[in-house]
Design an enzyme around this catalytic site. Structure first.
Site, mmCIF file in Angstrom:
data_model
loop_
_atom_site.group_PDB
_atom_site.id
_atom_site.type_symbol
_atom_site.label_atom_id
_atom_site.label_comp_id
_atom_site.label_asym_id
_atom_site.label_seq_id
_atom_site.Cartn_x
_atom_site.Cartn_y
_atom_site.Cartn_z
ATOM 1 N N SER A 123 15.768 3.705 10.357
ATOM 2 C CA SER A 123 16.054 3.093 9.048
ATOM 3 C C SER A 123 15.448 3.937 7.925
ATOM 4 O O SER A 123 16.035 4.088 6.849
ATOM 5 C CB SER A 123 15.445 1.696 8.962
ATOM 6 N N LYS A 128 3.405 -1.831 12.133
ATOM 7 C CA LYS A 128 4.379 -0.999 12.859
ATOM 8 C C LYS A 128 4.689 0.271 12.074
ATOM 9 O O LYS A 128 4.671 1.375 12.617
ATOM 10 C CB LYS A 128 5.648 -1.830 13.075
ATOM 11 N N LYS A 151 9.413 -2.825 3.594
ATOM 12 C CA LYS A 151 10.553 -2.733 4.518
ATOM 13 C C LYS A 151 10.463 -3.790 5.587
ATOM 14 O O LYS A 151 9.383 -4.044 6.131
ATOM 15 C CB LYS A 151 10.523 -1.345 5.175
ATOM 16 N N HIS A 169 0.845 -1.204 0.000
ATOM 17 C CA HIS A 169 0.000 0.000 0.000
ATOM 18 C C HIS A 169 0.875 1.246 0.000
ATOM 19 O O HIS A 169 0.421 2.323 -0.368
ATOM 20 C CB HIS A 169 -0.963 -0.002 1.194
ATOM 21 N N LYS A 227 9.491 -9.020 5.323
ATOM 22 C CA LYS A 227 10.458 -9.683 6.206
ATOM 23 C C LYS A 227 11.170 -10.761 5.400
ATOM 24 O O LYS A 227 10.598 -11.307 4.445
ATOM 25 C CB LYS A 227 9.737 -10.346 7.394
HETATM 26 P P1 NAD Z 1 20.638 -8.371 21.927
HETATM 27 O O1 NAD Z 1 21.030 -9.730 21.479
HETATM 28 O O2 NAD Z 1 21.579 -7.230 21.763
HETATM 29 O O3 NAD Z 1 20.259 -8.396 23.501
HETATM 30 C C1 NAD Z 1 19.451 -9.350 24.103
HETATM 31 C C2 NAD Z 1 19.971 -9.509 25.542
HETATM 32 O O4 NAD Z 1 19.056 -10.304 26.272
HETATM 33 C C3 NAD Z 1 21.331 -10.199 25.613
HETATM 34 O O5 NAD Z 1 22.199 -9.455 26.438
HETATM 35 C C4 NAD Z 1 20.996 -11.564 26.213
HETATM 36 O O6 NAD Z 1 22.062 -12.119 27.002
HETATM 37 C C5 NAD Z 1 19.795 -11.217 27.065
HETATM 38 N N1 NAD Z 1 18.966 -12.381 27.392
HETATM 39 C C6 NAD Z 1 18.747 -13.494 26.653
HETATM 40 N N2 NAD Z 1 17.927 -14.335 27.309
HETATM 41 C C7 NAD Z 1 17.605 -13.724 28.477
HETATM 42 C C8 NAD Z 1 16.805 -14.087 29.575
HETATM 43 N N3 NAD Z 1 16.157 -15.263 29.613
HETATM 44 N N4 NAD Z 1 16.695 -13.214 30.607
HETATM 45 C C9 NAD Z 1 17.332 -12.041 30.601
HETATM 46 N N5 NAD Z 1 18.132 -11.650 29.584
HETATM 47 C C10 NAD Z 1 18.258 -12.485 28.537
HETATM 48 O O7 NAD Z 1 19.247 -8.084 21.212
HETATM 49 P P2 NAD Z 1 18.520 -6.683 21.024
HETATM 50 O O8 NAD Z 1 18.867 -6.151 19.688
HETATM 51 O O9 NAD Z 1 18.726 -5.856 22.221
HETATM 52 O O10 NAD Z 1 17.005 -7.161 20.919
HETATM 53 C C11 NAD Z 1 16.252 -7.465 22.087
HETATM 54 C C12 NAD Z 1 14.796 -7.615 21.712
HETATM 55 O O11 NAD Z 1 14.338 -6.394 21.100
HETATM 56 C C13 NAD Z 1 14.464 -8.713 20.710
HETATM 57 O O12 NAD Z 1 13.180 -9.208 20.990
HETATM 58 C C14 NAD Z 1 14.427 -7.971 19.373
HETATM 59 O O13 NAD Z 1 13.644 -8.654 18.409
HETATM 60 C C15 NAD Z 1 13.793 -6.676 19.813
HETATM 61 N N6 NAD Z 1 14.040 -5.544 18.906
HETATM 62 C C16 NAD Z 1 15.293 -5.120 18.656
HETATM 63 C C17 NAD Z 1 15.500 -4.017 17.814
HETATM 64 C C18 NAD Z 1 16.875 -3.464 17.568
HETATM 65 O O14 NAD Z 1 16.980 -2.389 16.952
HETATM 66 N N7 NAD Z 1 17.938 -4.096 18.039
HETATM 67 C C19 NAD Z 1 14.398 -3.392 17.201
HETATM 68 C C20 NAD Z 1 13.108 -3.855 17.477
HETATM 69 C C21 NAD Z 1 12.932 -4.938 18.341
#
Ligand code: NAD
Length: 473
Positions: free
Chosen positions: A364, A96, A72, A67, A108
């Site tokens: 982005s 989103k 993305k 749309h 995706k």
């Molecule tokens: P990341 O890998 O940098 O960090 C995740 C952290 O969580 C790690 O330090 C890991 O050790 C910790 N972790 C894993 N299992 C755990 C548990 N059971 N209890 C506590 N801590 C735990 O990942 P991120 O980029 O920070 O992403 C985190 C979440 O945010 C994901 O769900 C991701 O899909 C979402 N997200 C990230 C972004 C982005 O820009 N990075 C954007 C949108 C959504």
């Protein structure tokens, strides 16, 4: 199917959509079109491993909605990748983007591999081959579909993608806009790294600034003085904690995968992060107390709980024990639909992931705009603004006979650079999105929660755009 439910991830997105669609006025045909994934590209290609064997790789790209163009959405490398998951994540990207007014359709991609089991050279071959398969079918391009990093991918993979695309499209002056999340040297934008955590902070701060919403939660307005618990000290959790602390909130507990700690006097995320780097764990951080189980942190008394690690961590099993007054879903899908129902009964405000963690896609979008305009943000106006501010300040000082101090002088004269503009664009985006969702929520008392209100907001925007295109006259 998930272990807990008898419906798939895509079906669960459809369920949330249907729950919200009841609060809109759109024709069932329009709603059906919005829900559907427009294009699903499932591919197989061979890659020669370092040991000489040939492996057939399974990969996907799903474009949920056109749309708005381009589409993305990130590309994930995981051995859990399957078509249903990629379709669900592509649909969530449509909603989103609509919520935060980023003019893209959702998409995706996924490659079914565990990246830790491949050498860097093998990963490069897989990424480049995947990109050329996308090019062959016209599934990538600055005006068609623009991938980004996701689980298991990062700047390195994005650099390979842009290089492959550019070499297959010689002379395409906009080739850098075919993917985002690139290193700065390859056309990336400053401010991407902290964007998601910063967006989480801006979104929650805006909610905290709403007197009626805070009154319902039994809280005073503002972020200052609020207690915060963060699960996951990775990119998103670290930056969320940093911005809350810098703005006067107290981060009283931090949980990692192998341990969790608390200190009611407040924790400094950078010091905890350094301790974790040194010892491999957050446990035994000086001045803090260890939790018995890492999951105990989710049930700790606090004003704001930020799950920033994994999906499904707050579910039917533990939601009743959550004592936070506000949950900010920084991770994707940290709370299950069953948890949502318990929050509704307990009066916990859950600020939904679909918009709260949209800082990444918002920045982005800024990267893509930078690539198409071929100029760094701030390059044209920074010096001009500084010269103008100097003149204004000099005049004021001469007329008033008073001088501002050196720190104030620097702040007043400063012209915006790329970081400043990206942060300010993100702040504007998150504030507006929060207000729009809350408006929708208030407009109909039957809307049960903020997640449903966010879906309603997204559906209305996508449907309007279809209607305006004249697809459904
Ligand atoms: P990341 O890998 O940098 O960090 C995740 C952290 O969580 C790690 O330090 C890991 O050790 C910790 N972790 C894993 N299992 C755990 C548990 N059971 N209890 C506590 N801590 C735990 O990942 P991120 O980029 O920070 O992403 C985190 C979440 O945010 C994901 O769900 C991701 O899909 C979402 N997200 C990230 C972004 C982005 O820009 N990075 C954007 C949108 C959504």
């Amino acid at each position: 199917m998930s272990a807990q439910n008898d419906y798939s991830f895509f079906q669960s997105v459809e369920k949330s959509f249907d729950k919200a669609a009841k609060f809109t006025k759109w024709d069932p045909g329009i709603l059906e079109q919005i829900k559907a994934c427009n294009s699903v590209y499932q591919m197989r290609f061979p890659v020669k491993r370092d040991n000489g064997s040939i492996e057939v790789i399974e990969a996907y790209r799903v474009q949920h909605s056109q749309h708005k163009s381009p589409c993305k959405g990130g590309i994930r490398f995981s051995d859990e990748v399957n078509q249903d998951e990629v379709m669900a994540l592509a649909s969530l990207m449509t909603y989103k983007c609509a919520i935060v007014n980023v003019p893209f359709g959702g998409a995706k991609g996924g490659i079914k591999i565990n990246p830790h089991k491949y050498s860097v050279y093998e990963l490069e071959k897989i990424t480049r081959r995947y990109t050329s398969e996308l090019v062959k079918k016209n599934f990538i391009g600055p005006g068609i579909d623009v991938p980004a990093p996701d689980y298991g991918t990062g700047e390195k993979e994005m650099a390979w993608i842009v290089d492959t695309y550019a070499s297959l499209k010689p002379g395409d002056i906009d080739a850098a806009g075919c993917v985002t999340g690139k290193p700065i040297t390859q056309g990336g934008v400053r401010g991407r790294k902290e964007a998601t955590g910063m967006g989480v902070f801006f979104g929650i701060r805006e909610v905290c600034n709403m007197p009626d919403v805070m009154a319902k939660q039994g809280l005073t307005t503002g972020v200052e003085g609020k207690t915060v618990v963060v699960q996951g000290l990775g990119n998103v959790g670290y930056h969320s904690a940093k911005f809350f602390r810098e703005n006067g909130a107290k981060v009283i507990a931090i949980a990692e995968h192998n341990g969790a700690i608390y200190n009611l006097a407040g924790l400094n995320e950078e010091e905890v992060f350094q301790h974790k780097l040194k010892t491999g764990n957050v446990l035994n951080f000086p001045g803090a107390t260890n939790f018995n189980k890492t999951t105990d942190a989710l049930e700790f008394e606090c004003d704001i709980l930020i799950p920033a690690a994994l999906e499904n961590v707050i579910n039917a099993g533990n939601a009743a024990r959550v004592k936070a007054k506000i949950i900010g879903e920084a991770a994707n899908g940290p709370c299950t639909p069953e948890a949502d129902e318990i929050f509704a009964q307990k009066g916990i405000l859950c600020v939904p992931d679909m918009y709260l963690n949209a800082g990444g896609v918002t920045v982005s979008y800024f990267e893509w705009l930078k690539n198409l305009s071929h100029v760094r943000y701030g390059r044209m106006e920074k010096r001009f603004t500084e010269n103008m501010n100097t003149r204004i300040l000099t005049q004021i000082e001469e007329l008033s006979g008073k001088q501002v101090n050196e720190t104030e002088r620097k702040l007043i004269m400063h012209g915006a650079d790329e970081h400043d503009l990206v942060h300010s664009g993100l702040e504007e985006t998150m504030i507006n999105a929060t207000r729009e969702i809350v408006e929708v929520w208030k407009s109909n008392p039957a809307i049960p929660d903020m997640r449903t209100a966010a879906y309603v907001s997204a559906i209305n925007k996508v449907a309007t755009s279809y209607a305006e295109l004249g697809i459904f006259p």
